[in-house]
Design an enzyme around this catalytic site. Structure first.
Site, PDB file in Angstrom:
ATOM      1  N   SER A 174       1.076   2.780   3.339  1.00  0.00           N
ATOM      2  CA  SER A 174      -0.312   2.841   3.703  1.00  0.00           C
ATOM      3  C   SER A 174      -1.273   1.333   3.389  1.00  0.00           C
ATOM      4  CB  SER A 174      -0.857   3.973   2.755  1.00  0.00           C
ATOM      5  OG  SER A 174      -0.716   3.628   1.555  1.00  0.00           O
ATOM      6  N   ASP A 418      -9.118   5.971  -6.907  1.00  0.00           N
ATOM      7  CA  ASP A 418      -7.939   5.495  -6.268  1.00  0.00           C
ATOM      8  C   ASP A 418      -8.164   4.153  -6.474  1.00  0.00           C
ATOM      9  OD1 ASP A 418      -5.974   4.443  -4.479  1.00  0.00           O
ATOM     10  OD2 ASP A 418      -6.498   5.611  -2.874  1.00  0.00           O
ATOM     11  N   HIS A 421      -5.709   1.691  -3.197  1.00  0.00           N
ATOM     12  CA  HIS A 421      -6.089   1.384  -1.847  1.00  0.00           C
ATOM     13  C   HIS A 421      -7.390   0.484  -1.666  1.00  0.00           C
ATOM     14  CE1 HIS A 421      -3.132   4.947  -1.268  1.00  0.00           C
ATOM     15  NE2 HIS A 421      -2.700   4.076  -0.115  1.00  0.00           N
TER      16      HIS A 421
END
Length: 442
Positions: A174, A418, A421
């Site tokens: 990702s 998070d 990311h």
């Protein structure tokens, strides 16, 4: 302000003839010949003086660069002559090529961000921090400044021309998908609406620029090798298993690409051991062994290099490998409070020696060892150190939440932040500036 390098002009060469009267006629004739050659072959002669970035495509750059303090700057450096992107050098770098991965973050309100979040519909909802309520935009206003030179100004038009008639692929997890999305955001505004499209089928997402006959693609393969985490949508498994010698499972989809960008790291970090399947996932009785994370990662990198050697023409294809993208899960490591993380962080880390514990140096050493022994021409993009400073640039809590948050989580936002990311626009745009620099100035 650093001085721009200028190629020698023809008017500078007559000074070579200003010699003492005692010079021999032979030397005078030689100098006259050099002057004649410079004029006759002026283009090639000037090319010798074209600025270059750090060399050695096929092996690694310095794995652990030495950064300096984050400082504030709003200086904009451009060169629009003949619409060419130019890299500048300081006197200190005249004899040594510039390491673009070694530098500092400077605040820049003039040129940052490179695009607006609201103007790029290709960003995944996990990365749209403004849309999901992030109150500040400071994370968008930092520019990477290498020591001794400037990064070339990213040119969307030049990049699209480079991609004309070509297929570019981002392959990995990702983090690589966020770099893929960043690149599309940097390019798409030059493409008319009717001449661009994006579609996803299983592990492959394809952005098409029709007028350029070009595609930019992302292929989900977090380990590069076949694994039980290969479903592009449902891949959250706690017991991760990687199949040895299986790169062709995914690799058959990568053939005929002209520019390839690999990454793999995050999914390997599950502990000190990895489970490796020796047979097939279809076997009724599966033979599984355990390897250290470093040995398993080495196996995957060697498989990638072998696949590139067997399936890609180095005269036609450019291959890049992106180093690990760091996380910021322990604020105590940069002087914060115990139990904190990237939540509520709004400025980069200013400690020039900072290296987070989530970025395993043993993995960097594996990359260095394997690449040094390889003769495969791969360009290594070392984004780890420069990204380590950006505790402020993560999505934190400002992203689409796929599961309903509990009252306990809502009471403690750091518990669901998070810190892996990155927001877009943001740090992955810098990764693409580095990719652009190495693509055009190898």
């Amino acid at each position: 302000m650093q001085k721009m390098m200028k190629p020698p002009s023809s008017s500078s060469f007559p000074s070579l003839l200003r010699v003492k009267p005692r010079l021999s006629s032979y030397l005078f004739t030689l100098l006259a010949f050099i002057l004649f050659a410079a004029i006759l072959y002026g283009h090639d002669f000037v090319f010798i003086f074209r600025p270059r970035l750090h060399s050695n495509d096929h092996t690694t750059q310095t794995l652990f660069s030495t950064p300096v303090d984050v400082r504030s700057s709003t200086t904009k450096k451009e060169n629009t002559e003949e619409n060419k992107t130019v890299v500048t050098k300081s006197k200190r770098e005249e004899e040594e090529e510039c390491d673009v991965f070694n530098g500092r973050w400077v605040r820049d309100e003039l040129t940052r961000p490179l695009y607006k979040e609201s103007e790029c519909p290709y960003i995944q909802p996990q990365l749209t921090c403004e849309e999901h309520g992030r109150p500040d935009k400071e994370y968008q206003r930092w520019r990477w400044q290498p020591h001794g030179c400037d990064l070339p100004t990213f040119s969307a038009r030049l990049m699209l021309e480079k991609l004309r008639g070509k297929r570019m692929m981002f392959i990995g997890d990702s983090l690589n998908r966020s770099q893929y999305a960043s690149l599309i955001c940097l390019l798409h505004q030059l493409i008319p609406e009717h001449a661009k499209s994006e579609e996803t089928l299983d592990s492959l997402t394809v952005f098409t620029a029709k007028e350029y006959n070009a595609t930019i693609e992302f292929y989900w393969a977090p380990f590069l090798l076949e694994s039980n985490s290969d479903n592009a949508v449902i891949h959250r498994v706690t017991d991760r298993i990687v199949r040895k010698g299986s790169i062709n499972t995914h690799g058959r989809h990568w053939k005929d690409a002209d520019i390839v960008v690999f990454n793999t790291y995050l999914w390997w970090i599950t502990g000190s051991k990895m489970k490796i399947l020796l047979g097939s996932f279809n076997d009724e009785v599966k033979e599984i062994i355990e390897m250290s994370t470093e040995d398993a990662y080495r196996m995957a990198i060697k498989s990638m290099l072998r696949w590139v050697r067997l399936n890609m023409d180095s005269n036609k294809t450019r291959v890049f490998f992106i180093s690990m993208s760091p996380s910021h899960a322990k604020s105590i490591e940069w002087g914060g409070e115990a139990g904190g993380n990237c939540y509520n962080e709004t400025t980069p880390i200013d400690d020039p020696t900072y290296w987070g514990s989530d970025s395993k140096k043993s993995i960097m050493q594996v990359i260095g060892e394997v690449f040094r022994k390889s003769k495969i021409p791969i360009t290594f993009l070392n984004i780890t150190q420069l990204s380590n400073y950006r505790k402020d640039a993560h999505t934190s809590i400002y992203k689409k939440q796929w599961n309903r948050l509990t009252p306990e989580q809502l009471a403690n936002p750091a518990s669901y932040a998070d810190c892996t990311h990155w927001c877009l626009p943001g740090l992955p745009d810098t990764w693409n500036e580095l990719l652009f620099a190495k693509l055009f100035y190898p």
